[in-house]
Enzyme design. Structure first.
Site: not given
Lengths: 360, 360
Positions: A102, A172, A196
């Site tokens: 990511w 993030d 999530k």
């Protein structure tokens, strides 16, 4: 089947109480004769839903009035461009730390908009530990320092908040937001895809320190301009109203559980239990240095990889779903976000114990 | 209250059958033990949901394999930038037609990316009619011709598809998609925010002719690059899965109603009935030239504007909701999309009749 234990990394399991409430309110929200998804985003009812969600998020995450909280669309992947478009001036430079897939994606997109300095990389350790901050080659004149507190795929998580001095810190937090208390004042900008720990996909929550607003490049799409979104209370256009509502239900559920302090205790217990089991059993392994093991995403391998298919099939049959690791790393992964009950982790360990005994 | 008749322009009323099915499936989609919103977007189950929705959309709208169908986020407002970023080359020019507030917004955003030629404007008629195409000042070398088939706020609708010759025709169909049959082959790109005729907000459906892919400017955010989204089946990142699923339920409902041909018959009947009543009653008025009256959004005024508040209050009490006109134009507006049953229009006319009799 009845409700399964769903270990998907995202979209992820949601609290059953939240889904039950959404079901109850599906055709008629509190006597309005409408579903929330049929409400005008400018109606008193929806504005109340939206404002309550923002207030609860601020309370849970400890976000002060120095920050604007935005409910945007396009996921964290859109933020990978939105951040440099808003915070990286033409000709400027930004620092990024590479800790896995990511952060690499964030870096690749930022490079399209300016000079990106990869200040540190976990690559040398095979992404098994976070590089010591003393070794980071950060720049004092960076527009911001971007990092990924938890790598959803690799299961690598910071156990500290980097000290970025006067450089705004950008994080993030898609897969770790609201999983524990943290000092929000250390951040310039935090963003998190909802799917999530917050709610359904299609929503990304952004908290940005207000002094960082108003710096967007002239060619920034209006819908990506933080100032515009902030000035319009995230309703410059029609927001993802139903996802926003569900996020609000999750926030209320979190508050009812005792907030992030209580969640942290449960999350730590779940993670320690699962890693402890893995470490104590020769048949399973996790490659991450213990200090940096993710509380949210637990990758593990079987001693005999040829048994992977059988392991997954047996898990499915018991209602232990989505344990297959990301295609880029293989093996298994159990995502155990806030909404995964401790009983789910217990059931997984029971199954892993039995499988290792029979097949290991 | 029981289910109301919700005349909101968007987010708009959804078919009760769709909401009922969503409620039934909320905690357990077809024995999977999961809600659709908890499913991995890459799971077999969700891919099946997604592909079925696309197939049904293609069948309903008559979209051939010459087009890619994309399920994106950010609403039509994001498309206002996405379109020039993908289709308007640096230094190029695009034609736009101004028929009201939504085309103006599209024009304003496009101007930020290049030369925009407003080929025609309904302003001279006070936005009461579509300018005759013979008068349009289009350019043969335009990158595309953009228009707004139905203006949601003004209630002004084209009764023809413009002839753009070899220039790709681009249409914001947010408030008219799937309301009647149309010849899709005339279009280069069609986009529609979902929250009117498709499903909940947070989703925008784009159909783009494949020869128009691959032309994005180098600085286009990856998430706005049509080629990238098409190459990844709208799953470059996590899409708005639950909205996509609900759109699919709406498509199935539309098919069960007989598709867009059957919907067109109902929609025409609903619109004619309401406009006919307005025209035949001195107390109400609609300013649009009859040919160009929207089937979807019916604005109307009361002869005595001081009664607006009372009219709305009485309507609310009867479960006739969200009839207030857009703040920019005032008056009333009844949005009567596919999901508004004919009985809702009848109930509205009954109330309007009674109100005019008592207070007119």
């Amino acid at each position: 089947m009845s409700r399964a234990y769903n270990f998907c990394a995202g979209p992820a399991t949601l609290p059953e109480a939240v889904l039950n409430q959404a079901r109850e309110e599906m055709l008629d929200w509190r006597g309005t004769g409408m579903s929330v998804m049929e409400m005008s985003h400018r109606s008193d009812e929806f504005v109340q839903i939206a404002e309550t969600a923002e207030r609860d998020f601020r309370e849970l995450a400890g976000v002060s009035d120095d920050y604007a909280v935005l409910f945007m669309q396009g996921g964290a992947s859109s933020q990978f461009a939105t951040i440099p478009l808003n915070l990286l001036p033409e000709g400027g430079s930004a620092d990024y730390v590479n800790t896995g897939i990511w952060s690499k994606k964030a870096i690749a997109e930022a490079k399209r908009y300016g000079d990106v300095n990869v200040a540190a990389s976990a690559e040398t350790s095979g992404f098994s530990e976070i590089p010591d901050q003393a070794s980071w080659q950060t720049r004092a004149d960076a527009a911001y320092l971007h990092y990924t507190p938890n790598e959803t795929i690799g299961g690598l998580e910071y156990d500290f908040i980097p000290d970025s001095g006067s450089v705004p810190l950008v994080a993030d937090m898609s897969s770790t937001i609201l999983s524990r208390p943290m000092d929000f004042s250390k951040f310039g900008l935090v963003y998190a895809g909802a799917q999530k720990n917050i709610g359904p996909s299609g929503l990304v929550v952004v908290a940005i320190r207000k002094d960082l607003l108003g710096k967007a490049r002239s060619n920034t799409p209006t819908m990506m301009n933080y100032q515009v979104i902030a000035d319009n209370g995230s309703m410059y256009n029609t927001p993802a109203t139903y996802s926003w509502y569900l996020a609000g239900l999750v926030f209320q559920w979190l508050k009812a559980q005792g907030g992030v302090t209580a969640m942290a205790a449960v999350n730590e217990r779940k993670a320690k239990k699962l890693y402890g089991f893995i470490d104590g059993n020769d048949f399973y392994a996790n490659p991450i240095k213990p200090r940096f093991r993710s509380w949210m995403n637990v990758p593990f391998t079987l001693a005999d990889e040829s048994l992977n298919g059988e392991f997954l099939k047996g898990a499915d049959a018991r209602g232990l779903l989505n344990l297959k690791g990301h295609r880029s790393v293989g093996g298994m992964r159990a995502s155990i976000y806030n909404a995964m009950p401790e009983a789910g982790v217990d059931a997984l360990i029971d199954y892993m114990t039995e499988f290792a005994k029979e097949r290991g």
